[in-house]
Design a protein around this motif. Structure first.
Motif, PDB file in Angstrom:
ATOM      1  N   PHE A  75      56.034  12.371  41.542  1.00  0.00           N
ATOM      2  CA  PHE A  75      54.929  13.383  41.824  1.00  0.00           C
ATOM      3  C   PHE A  75      55.585  14.566  42.480  1.00  0.00           C
ATOM      4  CE2 PHE A  75      52.269   9.967  40.424  1.00  0.00           C
ATOM      5  CZ  PHE A  75      50.942  10.620  39.791  1.00  0.00           C
ATOM      6  N   ALA A  76      56.943  14.263  43.074  1.00  0.00           N
ATOM      7  CA  ALA A  76      57.549  15.415  43.651  1.00  0.00           C
ATOM      8  C   ALA A  76      58.014  16.372  42.667  1.00  0.00           C
ATOM      9  CB  ALA A  76      58.765  15.114  44.336  1.00  0.00           C
ATOM     10  N   GLU A  77      58.234  16.258  41.244  1.00  0.00           N
ATOM     11  CA  GLU A  77      58.379  17.092  40.142  1.00  0.00           C
ATOM     12  C   GLU A  77      57.356  17.526  39.628  1.00  0.00           C
ATOM     13  OE1 GLU A  77      61.583  18.091  39.851  1.00  0.00           O
ATOM     14  OE2 GLU A  77      62.436  16.640  41.444  1.00  0.00           O
ATOM     15  N   PRO A  78      57.090  18.930  39.152  1.00  0.00           N
ATOM     16  CA  PRO A  78      56.075  19.382  38.621  1.00  0.00           C
ATOM     17  C   PRO A  78      55.786  18.879  37.109  1.00  0.00           C
ATOM     18  CG  PRO A  78      57.251  21.173  39.578  1.00  0.00           C
ATOM     19  CD  PRO A  78      58.302  20.105  39.404  1.00  0.00           C
ATOM     20  N   LEU A  79      56.891  18.552  36.164  1.00  0.00           N
ATOM     21  CA  LEU A  79      56.510  18.244  34.864  1.00  0.00           C
ATOM     22  C   LEU A  79      55.981  16.577  34.728  1.00  0.00           C
ATOM     23  CD1 LEU A  79      58.802  20.054  32.672  1.00  0.00           C
ATOM     24  CD2 LEU A  79      56.130  19.899  32.423  1.00  0.00           C
ATOM     25  N   PRO A  80      56.660  15.971  35.562  1.00  0.00           N
ATOM     26  CA  PRO A  80      56.494  14.553  35.374  1.00  0.00           C
ATOM     27  C   PRO A  80      54.995  14.434  36.425  1.00  0.00           C
ATOM     28  CG  PRO A  80      58.849  14.546  35.961  1.00  0.00           C
ATOM     29  CD  PRO A  80      58.280  15.977  35.938  1.00  0.00           C
ATOM     30  N   ALA A  81      54.896  14.860  37.326  1.00  0.00           N
ATOM     31  CA  ALA A  81      53.488  14.946  38.080  1.00  0.00           C
ATOM     32  C   ALA A  81      52.349  15.322  37.064  1.00  0.00           C
ATOM     33  CB  ALA A  81      53.796  15.743  39.197  1.00  0.00           C
ATOM     34  N   ALA A  82      52.370  16.601  36.251  1.00  0.00           N
ATOM     35  CA  ALA A  82      51.409  16.897  35.336  1.00  0.00           C
ATOM     36  C   ALA A  82      51.221  15.808  34.325  1.00  0.00           C
ATOM     37  CB  ALA A  82      51.737  18.337  34.835  1.00  0.00           C
ATOM     38  N   ALA A  83      52.484  15.079  33.731  1.00  0.00           N
ATOM     39  CA  ALA A  83      52.069  14.423  32.645  1.00  0.00           C
ATOM     40  C   ALA A  83      51.736  12.818  33.224  1.00  0.00           C
ATOM     41  CB  ALA A  83      53.655  13.728  32.305  1.00  0.00           C
ATOM     42  N   LEU A  84      51.595  12.662  34.506  1.00  0.00           N
ATOM     43  CA  LEU A  84      51.226  11.524  34.918  1.00  0.00           C
ATOM     44  C   LEU A  84      49.727  11.570  35.366  1.00  0.00           C
ATOM     45  CD1 LEU A  84      53.879   9.878  37.222  1.00  0.00           C
ATOM     46  CD2 LEU A  84      53.430   8.858  35.042  1.00  0.00           C
ATOM     47  N   GLU A  85      49.546  12.890  35.603  1.00  0.00           N
ATOM     48  CA  GLU A  85      48.147  13.176  36.190  1.00  0.00           C
ATOM     49  C   GLU A  85      47.275  13.181  34.686  1.00  0.00           C
ATOM     50  OE1 GLU A  85      45.428  16.874  37.983  1.00  0.00           O
ATOM     51  OE2 GLU A  85      47.523  17.131  37.408  1.00  0.00           O
ATOM     52  N   TRP A  86      47.822  13.644  33.781  1.00  0.00           N
ATOM     53  CA  TRP A  86      47.125  13.932  32.627  1.00  0.00           C
ATOM     54  C   TRP A  86      46.726  12.404  31.809  1.00  0.00           C
ATOM     55  CZ3 TRP A  86      43.634  14.980  29.438  1.00  0.00           C
ATOM     56  CH2 TRP A  86      43.558  14.632  28.042  1.00  0.00           C
ATOM     57  N   ILE A  87      47.964  11.665  31.698  1.00  0.00           N
ATOM     58  CA  ILE A  87      47.718  10.125  30.765  1.00  0.00           C
ATOM     59  C   ILE A  87      46.910   9.194  31.826  1.00  0.00           C
ATOM     60  CG2 ILE A  87      49.869  10.524  29.460  1.00  0.00           C
ATOM     61  CD1 ILE A  87      51.351   8.690  31.256  1.00  0.00           C
ATOM     62  N   THR A  88      46.913   9.318  32.902  1.00  0.00           N
ATOM     63  CA  THR A  88      46.068   8.407  33.433  1.00  0.00           C
ATOM     64  C   THR A  88      44.548   8.899  33.627  1.00  0.00           C
ATOM     65  OG1 THR A  88      46.613   9.562  35.784  1.00  0.00           O
ATOM     66  CG2 THR A  88      47.896   7.349  35.106  1.00  0.00           C
ATOM     67  N   ALA A  89      44.428   9.994  33.872  1.00  0.00           N
ATOM     68  CA  ALA A  89      42.991  10.685  33.841  1.00  0.00           C
ATOM     69  C   ALA A  89      42.593  10.546  32.460  1.00  0.00           C
ATOM     70  CB  ALA A  89      43.149  12.286  34.225  1.00  0.00           C
ATOM     71  N   LEU A  90      43.307  10.793  31.373  1.00  0.00           N
ATOM     72  CA  LEU A  90      42.738  10.550  29.988  1.00  0.00           C
ATOM     73  C   LEU A  90      42.168   8.948  29.808  1.00  0.00           C
ATOM     74  CD1 LEU A  90      42.573  11.078  27.116  1.00  0.00           C
ATOM     75  CD2 LEU A  90      44.878  10.628  26.782  1.00  0.00           C
ATOM     76  N   THR A  91      43.227   8.160  30.412  1.00  0.00           N
ATOM     77  CA  THR A  91      42.934   6.654  29.676  1.00  0.00           C
ATOM     78  C   THR A  91      41.641   6.329  30.833  1.00  0.00           C
ATOM     79  OG1 THR A  91      45.388   6.386  29.690  1.00  0.00           O
ATOM     80  CG2 THR A  91      44.051   4.466  29.994  1.00  0.00           C
ATOM     81  N   ALA A  92      41.560   6.684  31.946  1.00  0.00           N
ATOM     82  CA  ALA A  92      40.442   6.195  32.949  1.00  0.00           C
ATOM     83  C   ALA A  92      39.279   6.940  32.276  1.00  0.00           C
ATOM     84  CB  ALA A  92      40.740   6.598  34.332  1.00  0.00           C
ATOM     85  N   THR A  93      38.996   8.080  31.605  1.00  0.00           N
ATOM     86  CA  THR A  93      37.972   8.769  31.156  1.00  0.00           C
ATOM     87  C   THR A  93      37.439   8.321  29.762  1.00  0.00           C
ATOM     88  OG1 THR A  93      38.542  10.798  32.369  1.00  0.00           O
ATOM     89  CG2 THR A  93      36.949  11.089  30.719  1.00  0.00           C
ATOM     90  N   ALA A  94      38.546   8.066  29.001  1.00  0.00           N
ATOM     91  CA  ALA A  94      38.316   7.784  27.572  1.00  0.00           C
ATOM     92  C   ALA A  94      37.633   6.199  27.409  1.00  0.00           C
ATOM     93  CB  ALA A  94      39.600   8.084  26.707  1.00  0.00           C
TER      94      ALA A  94
END
Length: 208
Positions: free
Chosen positions: A81-100
């Motif tokens: 989460f200290a790196e912008p791209l990995p942080a954004a990717a992890l934020e998205w895939i976890t939020a997608l999975t939790a929501t869907a």
């Protein structure tokens, strides 16, 4: 109800002054919510981070009651989460999975794919190492929920695999993104798409 299993943390929501409601994905029991007492404390808060692997124990008197959850950290993904791209990717895939995903329904293929996706980001933080896997994960989630896309709609990298340039990767993400928006992330769940928009924007700027 008593369940003990390894799980990937997907989403955390503050509850009351000290607690947190956590949604986590297990291999055999699907998406499981639970209330973590003291989840906002200095000791537990670092454990409750999206993409972390934990050993969770859920306890409830009835199946309808929100279970109490205790967690032990197995593997932290905090450095990513200290790196912008990995942080954004992890934020998205976890939020997608939790929501869907619906609760308590096992999706072993999705669990394995999510674990592999997180592992790919961990092994190669540069986006080129995991961007194709991201599009394939979105495609798998659509299929597992009954919204599989026709093969002739898919770019070659999603049909056959192999190496791909950024134009192909962004085209694949456009197709899966349109399907997610129209078929799954509708109504209030559409708010989740903001995380995806941030990720895609960062990818475009990184390869511009």
């Amino acid at each position: 109800m008593h369940l003990r299993a390894e799980a990937l943390i997907l989403a955390i929501r503050h509850h009351g002054e000290h607690g947190a409601i956590v949604r986590a994905l297990t291999a055999e029991h699907g998406l499981q919510p639970g209330y973590v007492r003291g989840g906002r404390s200095r000791h537990i808060r670092p454990i409750l981070q999206p993409a972390n692997l934990v050993l969770g124990e859920w306890r409830a008197r009835t199946e309808d009651q929100l279970a109490g959850l205790t967690v032990e950290l197995i593997r932290s993904r905090a450095p990513l989460f200290a790196e912008p791209l990995p942080a954004a990717a992890l934020e998205w895939i976890t939020a997608l999975t939790a929501t869907a995903l619906p609760e308590a329904q096992p999706y072993p293929r999705l669990h394995a794919a999510l674990d592999g996706m997180i592992g790919a980001i961990e092994a190669a933080p540069a986006a080129r190492g995991w961007a194709v896997a991201l599009a394939r994960y979105e495609l798998l989630l659509l299929a597992e929920l009954g919204y599989g896309l026709e093969p002739d709609r898919l770019p070659e990298i999603l049909r056959t695999g192999g190496e791909a340039g950024w134009a192909d990767i962004l085209a694949a993400l456009r197709i899966t993104g349109e399907a997610l928006e129209s078929d799954i992330l509708t109504d209030r769940r559409a708010e989740t798409l903001a995380a995806r928009a941030r990720l895609v924007d960062r990818l475009k700027r990184a390869v511009a």
